[in-house]
Write a protein that holds these residues in place. Structure first.
Motif, short mmCIF file in Angstrom:
data_model
loop_
_atom_site.label_atom_id
_atom_site.label_comp_id
_atom_site.label_asym_id
_atom_site.label_seq_id
_atom_site.Cartn_x
_atom_site.Cartn_y
_atom_site.Cartn_z
N ASP A 44 1.25 -1.04 0.13
CA ASP A 44 0.05 0.07 0.23
C ASP A 44 0.96 1.41 0.16
N LEU A 45 2.02 1.14 0.23
CA LEU A 45 3.36 2.09 0.37
C LEU A 45 3.31 2.63 -0.76
N TRP A 46 3.75 1.91 -1.94
CA TRP A 46 5.14 1.97 -3.06
C TRP A 46 3.62 2.82 -4.06
N ASP A 47 5.01 3.49 -4.71
CA ASP A 47 4.49 4.33 -6.08
C ASP A 47 4.33 3.66 -6.61
N TRP A 48 3.38 3.00 -7.63
CA TRP A 48 2.61 1.78 -8.71
C TRP A 48 3.70 2.05 -9.68
N SER A 49 3.34 3.84 -9.64
CA SER A 49 3.81 4.58 -11.25
C SER A 49 5.58 4.34 -12.05
N GLU A 50 6.16 4.16 -10.49
CA GLU A 50 8.12 4.55 -10.37
C GLU A 50 8.07 2.48 -10.46
N THR A 76 -3.45 2.45 -14.71
CA THR A 76 -2.93 1.53 -16.51
C THR A 76 -3.21 2.35 -16.91
N ASN A 77 -3.02 3.99 -17.09
CA ASN A 77 -3.16 4.72 -17.81
C ASN A 77 -1.36 5.16 -17.75
N ASN A 78 -0.19 4.66 -17.18
CA ASN A 78 1.01 4.52 -17.30
C ASN A 78 1.06 3.30 -17.64
N LEU A 79 0.80 2.24 -17.78
CA LEU A 79 0.61 0.72 -18.66
C LEU A 79 1.84 0.80 -19.47
N GLN A 80 1.08 1.22 -20.62
CA GLN A 80 1.09 1.30 -21.93
C GLN A 80 2.97 1.45 -21.86
N ASN A 81 3.22 3.02 -21.62
CA ASN A 81 4.49 3.01 -21.62
C ASN A 81 5.45 2.82 -20.61
N SER A 82 5.60 1.95 -19.95
CA SER A 82 6.33 1.70 -18.75
C SER A 82 7.28 0.80 -19.60
N TYR A 83 8.17 -0.20 -18.18
CA TYR A 83 9.35 -1.02 -18.44
C TYR A 83 8.20 -2.10 -18.70
N LEU A 84 7.27 -2.43 -17.28
CA LEU A 84 6.89 -3.56 -17.36
C LEU A 84 5.83 -4.45 -18.69
N TRP A 85 5.71 -2.64 -19.58
CA TRP A 85 5.17 -3.25 -20.67
C TRP A 85 5.84 -3.79 -21.57
N TYR A 86 6.61 -3.47 -21.55
CA TYR A 86 7.64 -3.52 -22.44
C TYR A 86 8.72 -4.93 -22.42
N SER A 87 8.96 -5.15 -21.44
CA SER A 87 9.03 -6.20 -20.87
C SER A 87 8.49 -8.15 -20.93
N ILE A 88 7.14 -7.76 -20.63
CA ILE A 88 5.86 -8.11 -21.05
C ILE A 88 6.23 -8.78 -23.21
N VAL A 89 6.26 -7.49 -23.61
CA VAL A 89 5.79 -7.86 -24.88
C VAL A 89 7.15 -8.50 -25.68
N LYS A 90 8.23 -7.81 -25.30
CA LYS A 90 9.62 -8.15 -26.03
C LYS A 90 9.49 -9.76 -25.19
N ARG A 91 8.76 -10.18 -24.54
CA ARG A 91 9.39 -11.57 -23.72
C ARG A 91 8.41 -12.81 -24.97
N ARG A 92 6.95 -11.58 -25.26
CA ARG A 92 6.26 -12.87 -25.50
C ARG A 92 6.43 -12.59 -26.94
N MET A 93 7.13 -11.71 -27.56
CA MET A 93 7.90 -11.66 -28.69
C MET A 93 8.85 -12.64 -28.87
N LYS A 94 9.90 -13.15 -27.65
CA LYS A 94 10.45 -14.18 -28.28
C LYS A 94 9.72 -15.38 -27.96
N GLU A 95 8.92 -15.59 -27.63
CA GLU A 95 7.69 -16.80 -27.42
C GLU A 95 7.34 -16.85 -29.13
#
Length: 135
Positions: A44-50, A76-95
């Motif tokens: 509950d304390l983290w800044d999830w955007s970070e 959700t407004n920060n997800l598409q331009n985040s490292y989390l999103w990049y990492s998920i997409v990159k991993r899926r592209m490799k798969e």
């Protein structure tokens, strides 16, 4: 909270001073090594955007499982331009690339060497869209 002193970033110290941390700064601090346990303990304390933009963390933390586990926390407004999103997409592209290659090629041994042989199967690009169901 943006100090580089790793001594500060063990669980007991974070817990002891949890009411004094700048959690946005702490969430983005490169010396803080995140894991699921630490994230859950102070959820509950983290800044999830970070949290979702920590490029310097181990990419293995940023998976579809991470997204599913913390979907209610991630803005959700920060997800598409985040490292989390990049990492998920990159991993899926490799798969997907591996699936395509493994469905069209076969490994064989020839003269003591492993070689990659193309199978007589073609991918019909026009039919690929039928594999995905869009809402």
């Amino acid at each position: 909270s943006n100090t580089s002193n790793e001594i500060l970033f063990h669980e007991e110290c974070i817990e002891h001073f949890k009411n004094y941390w700048d959690w946005s700064e702490l969430s983005s601090n490169t010396d803080l090594k995140l894991n699921y346990y630490l994230i859950d303990k102070f959820i509950d304390l983290w800044d999830w955007s970070e949290i979702i933009n920590r490029y310097y963390d181990d990419a293995s933390l940023y998976t579809i499982d991470f997204l599913e586990k913390y979907v209610d926390r991630i803005p959700t407004n920060n997800l598409q331009n985040s490292y989390l999103w990049y990492s998920i997409v990159k991993r899926r592209m490799k798969e997907l690339a591996f699936e395509i290659v493994s469905n069209n090629y076969s490994l064989r041994e020839q003269r003591g060497k492993i070689v990659l042989l193309k199978l007589p199967v073609a991918i019909n690009v026009e039919n690929i869209s039928t594999l995905y169901k869009y809402p």
